[in-house]
Design a protein around this motif. Structure first.
Motif, PDB file in Angstrom:
ATOM      1  N   LEU A 252      41.535  38.058  37.425  1.00 14.77           N
ATOM      2  CA  LEU A 252      40.353  37.325  37.877  1.00 14.77           C
ATOM      3  C   LEU A 252      40.572  36.827  39.302  1.00 14.77           C
ATOM      4  O   LEU A 252      41.701  36.508  39.697  1.00 14.77           O
ATOM      5  N   PHE A 253      39.496  36.739  40.043  1.00 13.14           N
ATOM      6  CA  PHE A 253      39.579  36.312  41.440  1.00 13.14           C
ATOM      7  C   PHE A 253      38.516  35.258  41.711  1.00 13.14           C
ATOM      8  O   PHE A 253      37.355  35.417  41.325  1.00 13.14           O
ATOM      9  N   HIS A 254      38.935  34.179  42.386  1.00 15.74           N
ATOM     10  CA  HIS A 254      38.041  33.060  42.668  1.00 15.74           C
ATOM     11  C   HIS A 254      37.693  33.046  44.151  1.00 15.74           C
ATOM     12  O   HIS A 254      38.564  33.162  45.021  1.00 15.74           O
ATOM     13  N   SER A 255      36.393  32.916  44.432  1.00 21.04           N
ATOM     14  CA  SER A 255      35.913  32.882  45.818  1.00 21.04           C
ATOM     15  C   SER A 255      35.186  31.567  46.067  1.00 21.04           C
ATOM     16  O   SER A 255      34.157  31.297  45.435  1.00 21.04           O
ATOM     17  N   ASP A 256      35.708  30.746  46.955  1.00 19.66           N
ATOM     18  CA  ASP A 256      35.064  29.469  47.281  1.00 19.66           C
ATOM     19  C   ASP A 256      33.735  29.706  47.995  1.00 19.66           C
ATOM     20  O   ASP A 256      33.585  30.624  48.793  1.00 19.66           O
ATOM     21  N   GLY A 257      32.766  28.846  47.667  1.00 18.30           N
ATOM     22  CA  GLY A 257      31.500  28.860  48.385  1.00 18.30           C
ATOM     23  C   GLY A 257      30.471  29.844  47.866  1.00 18.30           C
ATOM     24  O   GLY A 257      29.446  30.058  48.515  1.00 18.30           O
TER      25      GLY A 257
ATOM     26  N   LEU B 270      33.493  33.607  40.510  1.00 18.68           N
ATOM     27  CA  LEU B 270      34.551  34.254  39.743  1.00 18.68           C
ATOM     28  C   LEU B 270      34.190  35.717  39.526  1.00 18.68           C
ATOM     29  O   LEU B 270      33.059  36.048  39.156  1.00 18.68           O
ATOM     30  N   SER B 271      35.141  36.599  39.793  1.00 17.04           N
ATOM     31  CA  SER B 271      34.919  38.024  39.572  1.00 17.04           C
ATOM     32  C   SER B 271      36.156  38.631  38.925  1.00 17.04           C
ATOM     33  O   SER B 271      37.252  38.067  38.982  1.00 17.04           O
ATOM     34  N   LYS B 272      35.955  39.801  38.294  1.00 20.08           N
ATOM     35  CA  LYS B 272      37.040  40.468  37.591  1.00 20.08           C
ATOM     36  C   LYS B 272      37.280  41.834  38.203  1.00 20.08           C
ATOM     37  O   LYS B 272      36.336  42.580  38.462  1.00 20.08           O
TER      38      LYS B 272
ATOM     39  N   LYS C 288      38.958  44.018  48.604  1.00 20.59           N
ATOM     40  CA  LYS C 288      39.190  43.167  49.775  1.00 20.59           C
ATOM     41  C   LYS C 288      39.387  41.700  49.382  1.00 20.59           C
ATOM     42  O   LYS C 288      38.881  40.786  50.039  1.00 20.59           O
ATOM     43  N   TYR C 289      40.149  41.501  48.307  1.00 21.56           N
ATOM     44  CA  TYR C 289      40.498  40.144  47.903  1.00 21.56           C
ATOM     45  C   TYR C 289      41.683  39.637  48.726  1.00 21.56           C
ATOM     46  O   TYR C 289      42.567  40.413  49.112  1.00 21.56           O
ATOM     47  N   ASP C 290      41.703  38.340  48.980  1.00 16.82           N
ATOM     48  CA  ASP C 290      42.862  37.711  49.584  1.00 16.82           C
ATOM     49  C   ASP C 290      43.872  37.373  48.491  1.00 16.82           C
ATOM     50  O   ASP C 290      43.506  37.185  47.324  1.00 16.82           O
ATOM     51  N   LEU C 291      45.140  37.249  48.871  1.00 13.99           N
ATOM     52  CA  LEU C 291      46.191  36.987  47.901  1.00 13.99           C
ATOM     53  C   LEU C 291      45.973  35.671  47.157  1.00 13.99           C
ATOM     54  O   LEU C 291      46.284  35.559  45.963  1.00 13.99           O
ATOM     55  N   GLU C 292      45.420  34.665  47.844  1.00  9.25           N
ATOM     56  CA  GLU C 292      45.256  33.358  47.204  1.00  9.25           C
ATOM     57  C   GLU C 292      44.083  33.309  46.231  1.00  9.25           C
ATOM     58  O   GLU C 292      43.881  32.288  45.555  1.00  9.25           O
ATOM     59  N   GLN C 293      43.341  34.403  46.097  1.00 10.55           N
ATOM     60  CA  GLN C 293      42.181  34.386  45.209  1.00 10.55           C
ATOM     61  C   GLN C 293      42.517  34.703  43.755  1.00 10.55           C
ATOM     62  O   GLN C 293      41.757  34.381  42.852  1.00 10.55           O
ATOM     63  N   LEU C 294      43.644  35.388  43.505  1.00  8.27           N
ATOM     64  CA  LEU C 294      43.968  35.742  42.130  1.00  8.27           C
ATOM     65  C   LEU C 294      44.226  34.492  41.300  1.00  8.27           C
ATOM     66  O   LEU C 294      44.882  33.552  41.754  1.00  8.27           O
ATOM     67  N   CYS C 295      43.716  34.479  40.068  1.00 12.27           N
ATOM     68  CA  CYS C 295      43.876  33.306  39.217  1.00 12.27           C
ATOM     69  C   CYS C 295      44.007  33.710  37.758  1.00 12.27           C
ATOM     70  O   CYS C 295      43.686  34.838  37.369  1.00 12.27           O
ATOM     71  N   ILE C 296      44.522  32.789  36.950  1.00 12.17           N
ATOM     72  CA  ILE C 296      44.624  32.952  35.504  1.00 12.17           C
ATOM     73  C   ILE C 296      43.771  31.882  34.851  1.00 12.17           C
ATOM     74  O   ILE C 296      43.786  30.718  35.269  1.00 12.17           O
TER      75      ILE C 296
END
Length: 255
Positions: free
Chosen positions: A41-46, A52-54, A80-88
Motif C-alpha cells: 500500500l502507498f500513502h499520498s499526502d494531499g 491510499l493506493s495499492k 512513480k511512488y516515492d520510497l517514503e510512501q510505502l506503508c503497512i
C-alpha cells in the motif's frame, strides 16, 4: 484464501509441517503463512479521500530483531511512488504505518538486477504501532545457505483483480491468493521459476513482492523455507528472486 492452498498441500503431505521449528498442520499451512504477506500500500499526502493506493505485494521478515518489508523495485518505478510512501496497514488500530528507512540496489553496481527494495519498520514495531508477530524470522546466515531442492513451491500475494480499494465505503479488505507448482526452467536471467499447477485462470498481476515458499523433506519431516519473492508472474510461470540474491540488501541494511 482464494486459491485452496491448504487442500493442495494437504493432499501431498498428511502430517504437520515444520515452519521455523513450529509444527503447523498441513491443512492450516496456507492460512499460517498468509500472515507473512501483505498488500503493498502507498500513502499520498494531499489527495484525500483518495490518499491510499495499492500496487503489488510485500513480504514481512525479521532478522536479528529488526523488522523489514521486502518488495519489488519495479512496482515503485512504474507507479512513480516515492520510497517514503510505502506503508503497512495495522488493522487492529485502524491506521497505516510507514517505514523509517529503505535499502535498494545501487544501479551503478555490476551484477544481478535485484528488482528488490527492503523497507525497515523496526521503529514502528518498537513503538507498538505494529505487532511483533507476523514477521518471518531468519538469521543473517540463512541468506548465504544453499536452498534445498523443493518438492513443491508456492507463492502468496494480492492480485489487483481481487484487491481493489472501495472508495465509496472507504474500505479495503485484503484478499490473499495462493499459487502452488513445481520448479521449472526460468525464461528470465538471474531468476528461479515454478509452473503453476493447474494453469491459472486469473491474472496474477499484483503478486510481485509476495513471498515464495518451498517445501522439502528433512528426513521424514516436511519442512517449509522462504525461497524468495515473486518478481514476474503470468498464468503459466512465476519467476522469483532467490533468497540468496537478496543477501546484498540484507548486508547493507544490517551493516
Amino acid at each position: 484464501m482464494s486459491f485452496d492452498l491448504d487442500t493442495i498441500l494437504g493432499s501431498k503431505v498428511n502430517t504437520a509441517i515444520d515452519v521455523n521449528r513450529l509444527l503447523v498442520p498441513a491443512n492450516s499451512l496456507g492460512e499460517y503463512l498468509r500472515r507473512f504477506a501483505e498488500p503493498a500500500l502507498f500513502h499520498s499526502d494531499g489527495f484525500e479521500p483518495y490518499d491510499l493506493s495499492k500496487s503489488g505485494s510485500l513480504t514481512r521478515i525479521c532478522i536479528e530483531d529488526r523488522h523489514f518489508a521486502l518488495t519489488t523495485d519495479h512496482q515503485l518505478r512504474i507507479q512513480k511512488y516515492d520510497l517514503e510512501q510505502l506503508c503497512i496497514h495495522n488493522s487492529e488500530a485502524r491506521k497505516i504505518v510507514t517505514s523509517h528507512a529503505a535499502v535498494f540496489q545501487n544501479y551503478r553496481d555490476q551484477g544481478t538486477n535485484l528488482d528488490a527494495v527492503l523497507f525497515e519498520f523496526t521503529e514502528a514495531v518498537m513503538a507498538n504501532s505494529l505487532s511483533t508477530h507476523s514477521w518471518y524470522r531468519l538469521s543473517r546466515r540463512a541468506f548465504l545457505e544453499e536452498l534445498p531442492e523443493p518438492e513443491i513451491l508456492f507463492a502468496i500475494g494480492f492480485p489487483k483483480d481481487t484487491n481493489r480499494i472501495d472508495f465509496d465505503v472507504m474500505g479495503y479488505e485484503a484478499a490473499p491468493f495462493g499459487v502452488a507448482g513445481k520448479l521449472t526452467q526460468p525464461f528470465l536471467p538471474n531468476r528461479l521459476a515454478f509452473r503453476p499447477a493447474p494453469t491459472l485462470t486469473i491474472d496474477p498481476a499484483g503478486m510481485s513482492g509476495g513471498p515464495v515458499f518451498g517445501v522439502y523433506f528433512n528426513g521424514l519431516r516436511p519442512t517449509v523455507f522462504l525461497a524468495g519473492i515473486v518478481t514476474n508472474a503470468s498464468s503459466r510461470v512465476f519467476h522469483f528472486l532467490s533468497r540468496g540474491d537478496i543477501h546484498r540488501l540484507i548486508v547493507k541494511a544490517l551493516g
